[in-house]
Motif scaffolding. Structure first.
Motif, PDB file in Angstrom:
ATOM      1  N   CYS A  61      31.835  28.678  32.888  1.00  0.00           N
ATOM      2  CA  CYS A  61      33.262  29.001  32.977  1.00  0.00           C
ATOM      3  C   CYS A  61      33.501  30.367  32.339  1.00  0.00           C
ATOM      4  O   CYS A  61      32.973  30.664  31.257  1.00  0.00           O
ATOM      5  CB  CYS A  61      34.086  27.935  32.255  1.00  0.00           C
ATOM      6  N   ASP A  62      34.268  31.203  33.025  1.00  0.00           N
ATOM      7  CA  ASP A  62      34.652  32.489  32.455  1.00  0.00           C
ATOM      8  C   ASP A  62      35.661  32.278  31.327  1.00  0.00           C
ATOM      9  O   ASP A  62      36.391  31.277  31.296  1.00  0.00           O
ATOM     10  CB  ASP A  62      35.307  33.376  33.520  1.00  0.00           C
ATOM     11  N   ASN A  97      42.632  32.260  35.232  1.00  0.00           N
ATOM     12  CA  ASN A  97      41.235  31.878  35.372  1.00  0.00           C
ATOM     13  C   ASN A  97      41.136  30.623  36.230  1.00  0.00           C
ATOM     14  O   ASN A  97      40.166  30.440  36.958  1.00  0.00           O
ATOM     15  CB  ASN A  97      40.606  31.631  34.005  1.00  0.00           C
ATOM     16  N   ASN A 128      34.671  30.536  37.588  1.00  0.00           N
ATOM     17  CA  ASN A 128      33.386  31.161  37.274  1.00  0.00           C
ATOM     18  C   ASN A 128      33.015  32.283  38.248  1.00  0.00           C
ATOM     19  O   ASN A 128      31.835  32.502  38.537  1.00  0.00           O
ATOM     20  CB  ASN A 128      32.276  30.118  37.227  1.00  0.00           C
ATOM     21  N   GLY A 135      33.918  35.501  37.644  1.00  0.00           N
ATOM     22  CA  GLY A 135      33.906  36.758  36.907  1.00  0.00           C
ATOM     23  C   GLY A 135      35.123  37.625  37.139  1.00  0.00           C
ATOM     24  O   GLY A 135      35.111  38.819  36.820  1.00  0.00           O
ATOM     25  N   ARG A 176      38.835  42.766  37.709  1.00  0.00           N
ATOM     26  CA  ARG A 176      38.008  42.581  36.510  1.00  0.00           C
ATOM     27  C   ARG A 176      38.721  42.994  35.229  1.00  0.00           C
ATOM     28  O   ARG A 176      38.341  42.559  34.151  1.00  0.00           O
ATOM     29  CB  ARG A 176      36.702  43.379  36.654  1.00  0.00           C
ATOM     30  N   VAL A 194      37.348  40.107  31.357  1.00  0.00           N
ATOM     31  CA  VAL A 194      36.685  38.823  31.562  1.00  0.00           C
ATOM     32  C   VAL A 194      35.358  38.797  30.824  1.00  0.00           C
ATOM     33  O   VAL A 194      34.596  39.777  30.854  1.00  0.00           O
ATOM     34  CB  VAL A 194      36.417  38.565  33.067  1.00  0.00           C
ATOM     35  N   PRO A 246      32.288  36.893  31.599  1.00  0.00           N
ATOM     36  CA  PRO A 246      31.783  36.025  32.673  1.00  0.00           C
ATOM     37  C   PRO A 246      30.866  34.916  32.146  1.00  0.00           C
ATOM     38  O   PRO A 246      29.968  35.174  31.332  1.00  0.00           O
ATOM     39  CB  PRO A 246      31.010  36.990  33.575  1.00  0.00           C
ATOM     40  N   SER A 247      31.124  33.699  32.604  1.00  0.00           N
ATOM     41  CA  SER A 247      30.268  32.539  32.298  1.00  0.00           C
ATOM     42  C   SER A 247      29.965  32.427  30.807  1.00  0.00           C
ATOM     43  O   SER A 247      28.854  32.068  30.415  1.00  0.00           O
ATOM     44  CB  SER A 247      28.967  32.623  33.101  1.00  0.00           C
TER      45      SER A 247
END
Length: 335
Positions: A160-161, A240, A257, A259, A298, A326, A328-329
């Motif tokens: 999950c971002d 998100n 997820n 990004g 982004r 963000v 990411p992950s």
């Protein structure tokens, strides 16, 4: 709530393990190396859902224990406790957390994990949605507690971002959404004047803000734009995940997820137009309105002249926003 589950108890390096006895939690004090625990730290907000959480948490946790989930449990006593408990636990080696409450409890836990977790092991966050608002989980199921418990018992997880908002007073992190404009106005008015009226207070806040309908600019520049966007609008949301308010699909194309920030803007619609289109906010078709637009970006830069009210993961804050990006992950979520 079982006796002894308190914030202060955990702060003294004690918690209750799955077997019900006291388990020492090793930390970093006096040069000790942190020891990664395999148990989930359940952070319980007994006040969530107007006290509903306190009544339901015992059986819910026992079901997880009966299914083989190892749990240590701490209880919050007020705003900010979940953040402090989580931050301390992460520093001591904890990497698995269970949010027991609503979106606000999850939000506090995320802000206890970050920014420290940015440069460390990726933590995992599970959920027991016993609060008023549980919007994040709605992206995955509408079965609430049952779905969340199954995810834990079956060991389901995905990346999950985490969205990061820098403001003049510091930084916040979130996994659901942040809104400015009408949605934040409603949330702020309810929190400040109508909180004691529950769901009725929410509808009263909507009608009050409809009467006022303060459509205004929030100057910003999204990725790829050279000019500031200073157009008046009804609201902006930076998402998100898809849902807010439990069932309102404010960002139908958001993915947790990918990004990216799902940026949704609704222009300066009038009162009658808003009333006639309110229902579209619940099925996501509002993004097809001529005054609506969306982008997946982004980063976002803000050029606000002063702090504004924002609604972030169900919480109302007043922030002088500067930039949004963000991670990411950055988090595992059990869903």
């Amino acid at each position: 709530m079982e006796p002894g589950f308190s914030a202060h108890g955990f702060d003294e390096d004690k918690a209750v393990d799955a077997g019900g006895g006291n388990a020492q939690i090793s930390g970093t004090r006096e040069g000790r190396k942190p020891i990664v625990s395999d148990a989930f730290l359940a952070v319980v907000n007994p006040a969530a859902g107007g006290g509903r959480c306190a009544k339901l948490v015992g059986p819910a946790l026992e079901r997880l224990r009966a299914g083989g989930i190892r749990l240590d449990v701490v209880e919050t006593r007020g705003p900010g406790d979940a953040t402090e408990l989580t931050r301390d636990a992460y520093r001591r080696g904890r990497r698995k957390f269970l949010a027991v409450g609503g979106d606000g409890t999850s939000y506090e836990i995320v802000n206890g994990l970050f920014p420290e977790a940015e440069g460390g092991d990726r933590p995992s966050l599970a959920f027991l949605p016993l609060g008023t608002g549980n919007s994040f989980l709605r992206d995955f199921s509408d079965r609430g507690v049952e779905f969340a418990a199954e995810a834990l018992l079956e060991g389901r997880s995905q990346a999950c971002d985490v969205l990061r908002m820098k403001h003049k007073g510091g930084v916040i992190h979130y996994i659901n959404l942040l809104s400015m404009g009408f949605a934040a106005d409603v949330a702020a008015f309810r929190a400040r004047h109508l909180q004691r009226y529950g769901h009725l207070g929410y509808f009263l806040a909507i009608f009050t803000c409809l009467a006022r309908l303060n459509r205004r600019p929030f100057p910003l520049r999204v990725e790829g734009q050279s000019e500031l966007d200073s157009r008046r609008c009804l609201f902006l949301t930076f998402n998100n995940s898809k849902f807010t308010g439990g069932t309102m699909m404010i960002a139908p194309q958001a993915e947790v997820n990918d990004g990216l920030i799902e940026y949704v803007r609704w222009g300066a619609i009038g009162r009658l137009g808003l009333i006639g289109n309110l229902h579209t906010l619940y099925d996501g078709t509002h993004v097809k309105h001529p005054l609506a637009e969306r982008q997946a970006v982004r980063c976002v830069e803000f050029a606000l002249e002063q702090p504004v009210d924002v609604m972030v993961d169900g919480e109302v804050l007043t922030l002088h926003c500067e930039s949004l990006d963000v991670l990411p992950s950055a988090l595992n979520v059990m869903v």
